[in-house]
Write an enzyme that holds these catalytic residues in place. Structure first.
Site, PDB file in Angstrom:
ATOM      1  N   TYR A  69      15.955  23.171 -25.532  1.00  0.00           N
ATOM      2  CA  TYR A  69      17.276  23.709 -25.195  1.00  0.00           C
ATOM      3  C   TYR A  69      17.824  24.483 -26.397  1.00  0.00           C
ATOM      4  CZ  TYR A  69      21.811  23.500 -22.680  1.00  0.00           C
ATOM      5  OH  TYR A  69      22.963  23.794 -21.989  1.00  0.00           O
ATOM      6  N   CYS A  70      18.140  25.751 -26.202  1.00  0.00           N
ATOM      7  CA  CYS A  70      18.792  26.586 -27.218  1.00  0.00           C
ATOM      8  C   CYS A  70      17.996  26.557 -28.525  1.00  0.00           C
ATOM      9  CB  CYS A  70      20.230  26.126 -27.407  1.00  0.00           C
ATOM     10  SG  CYS A  70      21.250  27.272 -28.383  1.00  0.00           S
ATOM     11  N   LEU A  71      18.563  26.079 -29.621  1.00  0.00           N
ATOM     12  CA  LEU A  71      17.837  26.033 -30.887  1.00  0.00           C
ATOM     13  C   LEU A  71      16.591  25.157 -30.775  1.00  0.00           C
ATOM     14  CD1 LEU A  71      20.721  25.592 -33.492  1.00  0.00           C
ATOM     15  CD2 LEU A  71      19.816  27.681 -32.526  1.00  0.00           C
ATOM     16  N   PHE A 111      15.344  26.514 -22.267  1.00  0.00           N
ATOM     17  CA  PHE A 111      16.708  26.623 -21.741  1.00  0.00           C
ATOM     18  C   PHE A 111      17.520  27.516 -22.687  1.00  0.00           C
ATOM     19  CE2 PHE A 111      16.384  21.836 -20.426  1.00  0.00           C
ATOM     20  CZ  PHE A 111      15.362  22.144 -19.542  1.00  0.00           C
TER      21      PHE A 111
END
Length: 609
Positions: A334-336, A363
């Site tokens: 997710y993201c980072l 994500f």
């Protein structure tokens, strides 16, 4: 029967003792805060004002360019005067009881002006439209100044918007109809309570204002948030590894490893049972493992981006193999966490161990930082150098500092709405699990964050073959042949979907790109039962050259992308096995989920010191 009274009922006067008590409490708090502030300033000494963010310089550059074209500036001023003249005519017609179309109207999504008095009362309508006209003209004047470089223009646009948002009439007691009514009704008690709330937030912020967004006492990890049953089965200095208890008769043979961002806690994916992605995956037959990152302090000052790869994902893969016997897993970031996962995939490819991850899901993940969106406003040499100086002094970046940056991206929703509720209306914030999570920020090690900002955001080295190295391995995203699923969201203000799309095209294997509705959080935490937002899919075998081309050929689908992702994953491998109880694996159970890493808080006084 008594005759009806013609007198208008008056609100009861507040209890004088309660008023006196509140005043005394406000005075005590204010005196204490002022004294602390004076003492802090005396210790620091007098320092010249600094423009660490480069805001003043950006606006000076803008004004110099703007004044060099007096004709264009005069034209903008005349347009403003004409709109105000039209508004005056409109208001006179409203005052006379006549209908008139508004000169300026807020966006339908603008919650600041939802009170009916903003439209029905001609005076508040005049105030609202006057503000909207001024806001539009200010923005139009500074948004596209000839001769201004791109970074300076972005900075001017961003901080101009902050200024415009701050001056909204909804943020002031006498020009907000809802606050005005409450002030009259309560004889000013709302403002007194609001001042108390303000002082409380300053106290809890150690002298800095940290607006309270929710009732944090209403939530307890493991009790009413992060409640999916599971165990902590492994940990390193960087993370705890959680394994969740199965809920199905059979499970998919390949385990699922979820890599959350290290800037926030993992339980955004496990807020409540009805919207928990983790619980949903367990119920779909996945053996779910989740990394719960440590909340670093000065002991972790030397931890690097490589540490998050080696002591995070690689260590988790080793532990999962030991626990389940499976040499290959499916992974989601997710993201980072997705950026880290992409780096790890390239690292494994370089080590000829690519089969350790069979399929990868991302994500709202950026790997190409050519256009980082509005976050790029905060990332230039001057700002990063200033931030590094602060980080290396204490060994980490305080989570609240980064949280403030993200809140500024949506200031009306995440700052000013709470200013009105808490300080003007004098109300306590509503208990909301998402905002509880949003307030639960995590610190970041100095070396790791410096590397991330410079090498990825500023230099965009991740998209360059060999641009960065991990443990001596040159990272090349083009060597990733693992099937990948990218889910981005159309309203994302943190990881703009067109930027995530650009990154997805750098991978060397098959990529399924899906565009969800809503934003960075709501578009991801979107369970099928909610039947909201929908998602777009382009059936083309290869990703088109541009995101606009992709969207032009995409088909919209109703519901949640979760079911599409599950179908994509199981179409590649649906082999099943017996359920895996975390308590019966080869690894020793350390404690119950969600674990201590996610619960640890630094003492506020220690942080202030």
């Amino acid at each position: 029967m008594a005759a009806p009274s013609n007198e208008t009922p008056h609100a009861e006067l507040p209890d004088p003792q309660e008023v006196a008590k509140t005043y005394a409490e406000v005075a005590r708090r204010a005196s204490h805060l002022i004294s602390d502030h004076v003492n802090r300033q005396l210790k620091k000494g007098i320092a010249a004002p600094a423009d660490e963010l480069g805001i003043a310089q950006a606006f000076m550059d803008m004004m110099a360019k703007l004044l060099s074209n007096p004709y264009k500036l005069a034209q903008a001023q005349m347009n403003l005067v004409w709109d105000y003249f039209s508004l005056w005519q409109h208001s006179m017609m409203r005052f006379a009881g006549l209908h008139a179309a508004p000169i300026a109207a807020p966006e339908k999504s603008d919650k600041r002006f939802k009170d009916e008095e903003w439209e029905q009362h001609f005076l508040f309508d005049f105030i609202k439209q006057s503000y909207l006209i001024a806001a539009r003209h200010i923005h139009d004047t500074v948004c596209c100044v000839d001769g201004l470089d791109e970074q300076t223009q972005k900075k001017v646009n961003f901080y101009t918007r902050q200024y415009i948002d701050a001056l909204s009439p909804s943020n002031f007691a006498m020009t907000n109809p809802e606050v005005f009514r409450e002030t009259v009704k309560s004889h000013g008690q709302n403002l007194l309570k609001g001042l108390n709330n303000l002082l409380r937030d300053v106290e809890e912020g150690g002298g800095n204002l940290r607006v309270k967004m929710t009732d944090t006492t209403a939530f307890e990890l493991g009790k009413n948030v992060a409640t999916t049953p599971g165990k902590v089965v492994f940990q390193t200095d960087m993370m705890q590894l959680l394994q969740y208890t199965p809920s199905t008769d059979k499970v998919l043979k390949k385990p699922l490893l979820i890599v959350p961002p290290w800037i926030n806690k993992f339980y955004i994916l496990d807020l409540r049972e009805k919207n928990s992605y983790i619980k949903w995956c367990v119920d779909q037959g996945h053996t779910v493992f989740v990394i719960s990152w440590v909340n670093p302090d000065e002991r972790h000052a030397d931890k690097t981006f490589e540490s998050y790869v080696q002591e995070g994902i690689i260590a988790a893969l080793d532990a999962i193999e030991q626990q389940t016997g499976e040499k290959s897993v499916n992974a989601a970031g997710y993201c980072l966490g997705g950026t880290l996962l992409a780096t790890t995939l390239a690292y494994l490819a370089g080590k000829r161990q690519a089969n350790r991850i069979s399929a990868a899901t991302f994500f709202t993940t950026m790997t190409d930082f050519t256009d980082p969106g509005e976050l790029g406003v905060f990332i230039d040499e001057g700002q990063v150098s200033s931030l590094e100086k602060k980080m290396f002094e204490r060994g980490y970046l305080e989570g609240s500092e980064m949280a403030g940056t993200f809140n500024m991206l949506r200031a009306n929703d995440l700052i000013w709405s709470f200013v009105v509720n808490n300080y003007l209306l004098g109300k306590d914030p509503f208990p909301f699990d998402l905002l509880y999570w949003n307030s639960d920020s995590t610190r970041m090690p100095a070396k790791m964050h410096s590397f991330y900002l410079r090498k990825l955001y500023m230099e965009n080295r991740l998209v360059e073959p060999g641009g960065i190295t991990i443990d001596g391995v040159a990272i090349d995203l083009g060597k990733i042949k693992t099937p990948c699923y990218f889910i981005s969201t159309i309203e994302d203000h943190i990881a703009p979907w067109k930027s995530t799309y650009a990154g997805a095209r750098n991978f060397g294997g098959p990529v399924r790109f899906v565009l969800g509705g809503s934003g960075h959080i709501a578009g991801i935490v979107n369970p099928p039962a909610a039947n909201k937002y929908g998602f777009w899919i382009n059936p083309a075998a290869k990703l088109p050259a541009t995101p606009d081309d992709w969207l032009a050929g995409a088909q919209q689908n109703a519901g949640s992308w979760w079911t599409d992702w599950q179908a994509w994953l199981t179409a590649m491998d649906s082999e099943q096995t017996e359920p895996r109880d975390p308590a019966k694996g080869k690894l020793k159970v350390l404690e119950d989920a969600p674990g201590t890493f996610v619960k640890i808080r630094i003492d506020a006084k220690k942080a202030a010191a």
